[in-house]
Design a protein around this motif. Structure first.
Motif, PDB file in Angstrom:
ATOM      1  N   LYS A 358       0.874  -1.166   0.000  1.00 25.83           N
ATOM      2  CA  LYS A 358       0.000   0.000   0.000  1.00 25.83           C
ATOM      3  C   LYS A 358       0.911   1.215   0.000  1.00 25.83           C
ATOM      4  CE  LYS A 358      -3.492   2.555   2.635  1.00 25.83           C
ATOM      5  NZ  LYS A 358      -4.231   2.649   3.920  1.00 25.83           N
ATOM      6  N   LEU A 359       0.881   1.970  -1.090  1.00 26.37           N
ATOM      7  CA  LEU A 359       1.711   3.153  -1.222  1.00 26.37           C
ATOM      8  C   LEU A 359       0.833   4.320  -1.658  1.00 26.37           C
ATOM      9  CD1 LEU A 359       4.885   1.757  -3.048  1.00 26.37           C
ATOM     10  CD2 LEU A 359       4.704   2.437  -0.655  1.00 26.37           C
ATOM     11  N   PHE A 360       0.901   5.395  -0.868  1.00 23.40           N
ATOM     12  CA  PHE A 360       0.125   6.601  -1.189  1.00 23.40           C
ATOM     13  C   PHE A 360      -1.358   6.281  -1.402  1.00 23.40           C
ATOM     14  CE2 PHE A 360       4.454   7.093  -2.985  1.00 23.40           C
ATOM     15  CZ  PHE A 360       4.925   8.025  -2.081  1.00 23.40           C
ATOM     16  N   GLY A 361      -1.854   5.348  -0.582  1.00 23.79           N
ATOM     17  CA  GLY A 361      -3.272   5.001  -0.642  1.00 23.79           C
ATOM     18  C   GLY A 361      -3.644   4.005  -1.712  1.00 23.79           C
ATOM     19  N   LEU A 362      -2.677   3.563  -2.515  1.00 22.43           N
ATOM     20  CA  LEU A 362      -2.951   2.619  -3.601  1.00 22.43           C
ATOM     21  C   LEU A 362      -2.474   1.221  -3.218  1.00 22.43           C
ATOM     22  CD1 LEU A 362      -1.798   4.780  -6.657  1.00 22.43           C
ATOM     23  CD2 LEU A 362      -4.154   4.446  -5.831  1.00 22.43           C
ATOM     24  N   TYR A 363      -3.292   0.213  -3.537  1.00 24.23           N
ATOM     25  CA  TYR A 363      -2.951  -1.173  -3.239  1.00 24.23           C
ATOM     26  C   TYR A 363      -2.531  -1.887  -4.518  1.00 24.23           C
ATOM     27  CZ  TYR A 363      -5.615  -0.400   1.088  1.00 24.23           C
ATOM     28  OH  TYR A 363      -6.079   0.077   2.276  1.00 24.23           O
ATOM     29  N   PHE A 364      -1.490  -2.681  -4.421  1.00 25.75           N
ATOM     30  CA  PHE A 364      -1.158  -3.575  -5.521  1.00 25.75           C
ATOM     31  C   PHE A 364      -0.324  -4.720  -4.960  1.00 25.75           C
ATOM     32  CE2 PHE A 364       1.645   0.037  -5.350  1.00 25.75           C
ATOM     33  CZ  PHE A 364       2.932  -0.432  -5.557  1.00 25.75           C
ATOM     34  N   ASN A 365      -0.356  -5.837  -5.657  1.00 26.56           N
ATOM     35  CA  ASN A 365       0.368  -7.007  -5.174  1.00 26.56           C
ATOM     36  C   ASN A 365       0.920  -7.799  -6.349  1.00 26.56           C
ATOM     37  OD1 ASN A 365      -2.670  -7.652  -5.342  1.00 26.56           O
ATOM     38  ND2 ASN A 365      -1.740  -9.691  -5.387  1.00 26.56           N
ATOM     39  N   GLY A 366       1.740  -8.781  -6.037  1.00 25.23           N
ATOM     40  CA  GLY A 366       2.349  -9.601  -7.067  1.00 25.23           C
ATOM     41  C   GLY A 366       3.748  -9.143  -7.420  1.00 25.23           C
ATOM     42  N   TYR A 367       4.129  -9.366  -8.672  1.00 25.17           N
ATOM     43  CA  TYR A 367       5.503  -9.078  -9.098  1.00 25.17           C
ATOM     44  C   TYR A 367       5.802  -7.579  -9.080  1.00 25.17           C
ATOM     45  CZ  TYR A 367       9.797  -9.243 -11.853  1.00 25.17           C
ATOM     46  OH  TYR A 367      11.088  -9.110 -12.279  1.00 25.17           O
ATOM     47  N   LEU A 368       4.833  -6.741  -9.449  1.00 28.14           N
ATOM     48  CA  LEU A 368       5.047  -5.292  -9.448  1.00 28.14           C
ATOM     49  C   LEU A 368       5.377  -4.805  -8.046  1.00 28.14           C
ATOM     50  CD1 LEU A 368       5.025  -2.498 -10.734  1.00 28.14           C
ATOM     51  CD2 LEU A 368       2.531  -2.452 -10.421  1.00 28.14           C
ATOM     52  N   ALA A 369       4.623  -5.265  -7.059  1.00 26.27           N
ATOM     53  CA  ALA A 369       4.891  -4.861  -5.678  1.00 26.27           C
ATOM     54  C   ALA A 369       6.262  -5.344  -5.230  1.00 26.27           C
ATOM     55  CB  ALA A 369       3.807  -5.407  -4.750  1.00 26.27           C
ATOM     56  N   ILE A 375      13.317  -2.044  -5.269  1.00 23.30           N
ATOM     57  CA  ILE A 375      13.839  -0.712  -5.605  1.00 23.30           C
ATOM     58  C   ILE A 375      14.046   0.115  -4.343  1.00 23.30           C
ATOM     59  CG2 ILE A 375      13.253   1.491  -6.695  1.00 23.30           C
ATOM     60  CD1 ILE A 375      11.897  -0.137  -8.936  1.00 23.30           C
ATOM     61  N   VAL A 376      13.054   0.089  -3.440  1.00 23.38           N
ATOM     62  CA  VAL A 376      13.164   0.837  -2.181  1.00 23.38           C
ATOM     63  C   VAL A 376      14.388   0.371  -1.395  1.00 23.38           C
ATOM     64  CG1 VAL A 376      12.072   1.218   0.073  1.00 23.38           C
ATOM     65  CG2 VAL A 376      10.708   1.361  -2.020  1.00 23.38           C
ATOM     66  N   GLU A 377      14.581  -0.930  -1.315  1.00 23.16           N
ATOM     67  CA  GLU A 377      15.733  -1.479  -0.578  1.00 23.16           C
ATOM     68  C   GLU A 377      17.051  -1.098  -1.239  1.00 23.16           C
ATOM     69  OE1 GLU A 377      13.384  -5.432   1.136  1.00 23.16           O
ATOM     70  OE2 GLU A 377      14.749  -5.603  -0.580  1.00 23.16           O
TER      71      GLU A 377
END
Length: 398
Positions: A358-369, A375-377
């Motif tokens: 959950k980033l900036f109020g948006l949910y997503f899962n799977g390979y994109l997440a 990338i963050v790490e």
């Protein structure tokens, strides 16, 4: 000539290093970092370490070279702090006493191995690097031993994880996906895995966003992880785990992630603490009675609208930023800034190439997440690595 500000930071974790990055910009700040280990451990990536997606070098940062990367005003001492004389502003290590004008306590937390649970010496924790490395070896040897047994009647591999917070969920998902991929890729017959997550609460990931909880539960089911809610581990003996409802589970090994407590130093400090033993701070992150002393990261507890803010690397870094600003405000005799900290996003690793977020109020899962989490790490690691490389260059030139 302007007076220098002697600043001591105890703890080279996420909060401690972020504080240094901010305060080191002012050359009048003479900063000493103390840690009993010579490295910074990127604990948020432990799940990848265990499953061989990253090695020891990728989850650590050398504190000597990191501190050398600043403009001569930061130094690292590999010394364990044994106590603090707050009245006389002295930090005491095993070898010396050091004076400070400002002190930042950022010693983090550790796995709470509860004495009421018999046999916890058979369990592993992952909050310290040496424990994580030891468990990684045990995990790999368990997989090898099951392969070595061979045959259609090979015994199953029984993995137990106690504690369904963020660490427990990420680790059990990574082990489940890695183990199954390992067996499938090598076409081994002995594919029987029993992976159990023991959770004392009614649901996993207590206190986290409900949509993320549901996505995580679905993913764990897909991976074949059996979740046992509203049960506790009450004992283990090396081959089995006893639960609070009387059930006994066979065990090859167990990770205990059932809670945290402050590091040893916190217990020794004569400061006000809450009922769980964590350091009490005010709205400016100062400890009670001593305005020049701050506590940040996992060794303290902060609140947002009366609710406890979960201890994460993101929260620790935000605390560090407020702490650094308030030290500068004290130096300049300016008004202090009350902290306003909320999670900027949640990224939950749920096995190989899969995450929920959950980033900036948006949910997503799977390979994109998963890619976003990596990338963050990597951005975090690269930021610190740039400083450490400057430190290496200075060492080679000297």
């Amino acid at each position: 000539m302007e007076k220098s500000n002697k600043i001591i930071i105890i703890g080279g974790g996420y909060a401690g290093l972020r504080t240094i990055e901010y305060l080191a910009k002012n050359k009048q700040n003479q900063i000493i970092l103390f840690d009993k280990n010579p490295y910074h451990y990127m604990q948020t990536e432990v799940y990848d370490l265990i499953a061989n997606e990253e090695d020891f070098a990728q989850v650590t940062l050398d504190l000597y070279t990191f501190c050398m990367g600043f403009d001569e005003n930061v130094v690292f001492y590999k010394q364990e702090v044994t106590s603090v004389d707050f009245d006389n502003k002295k930090v005491i290590t095993q070898t010396q006493r050091y004076s400070y004008d400002y002190l930042v306590i950022a010693v983090g937390s550790r796995t709470k191995f509860m004495p009421s649970i018999k046999g916890l010496e058979y369990a592993y924790g992952v909050k310290s690097l040496h424990r994580a490395m030891y468990f990684k070896q045990k995990f790999e040897m368990s997989l090898f031993n099951k392969v070595h047994e061979g045959g259609t009647h090979a015994k199953p591999l029984n993995i137990i994880v106690a504690g369904a917070g963020l660490s427990g969920v990420e680790i059990v998902a990574q082990m489940a996906s890695y183990s199954r991929e390992f067996y499938n890729n090598n076409n081994f017959i002995c594919r029987t895995l029993n992976i159990v997550l023991v959770n004392s609460a009614k649901n996993i990931l207590k206190g986290m966003d409900e949509k993320l909880v549901q996505k995580s539960k679905k993913r764990l089911r897909e991976l074949g992880v059996l979740v046992k809610n509203e049960r506790k581990v009450v004992g283990l003996d090396g081959v089995s785990v006893s639960l609070s409802d009387g059930e006994v589970l066979p065990m090859d090994f167990m990770i205990f992630a059932g809670g945290i407590e402050p590091n040893t130093l916190v217990y020794k400090l004569k400061l006000e603490k809450n009922s769980r033993g964590f350091i009490e701070t005010n709205e400016f992150l100062q400890v009670k009675k001593y305005d020049e002393v701050f506590a940040i990261g996992d060794c303290t507890t902060i609140y947002n609208d009366g609710k406890v803010v979960p201890a994460t690397a993101d929260v620790s870094e935000q605390m560090a930023e407020f702490c650094a600003k308030n030290i500068e405000n004290l130096v300049l005799d300016k008004e202090l800034q009350a902290y306003k900290i909320a999670s900027r996003g949640v990224l939950i690793a749920l096995g190989r190439n899969y995450a929920a977020s959950k980033l900036f109020g948006l949910y997503f899962n799977g390979y994109l997440a998963y890619i976003v989490k990596k990338i963050v790490e990597r951005v975090y690691a690269k930021r610190l690595d740039r400083v450490a490389k400057r430190g290496c260059e200075k060492i080679f030139k000297s």
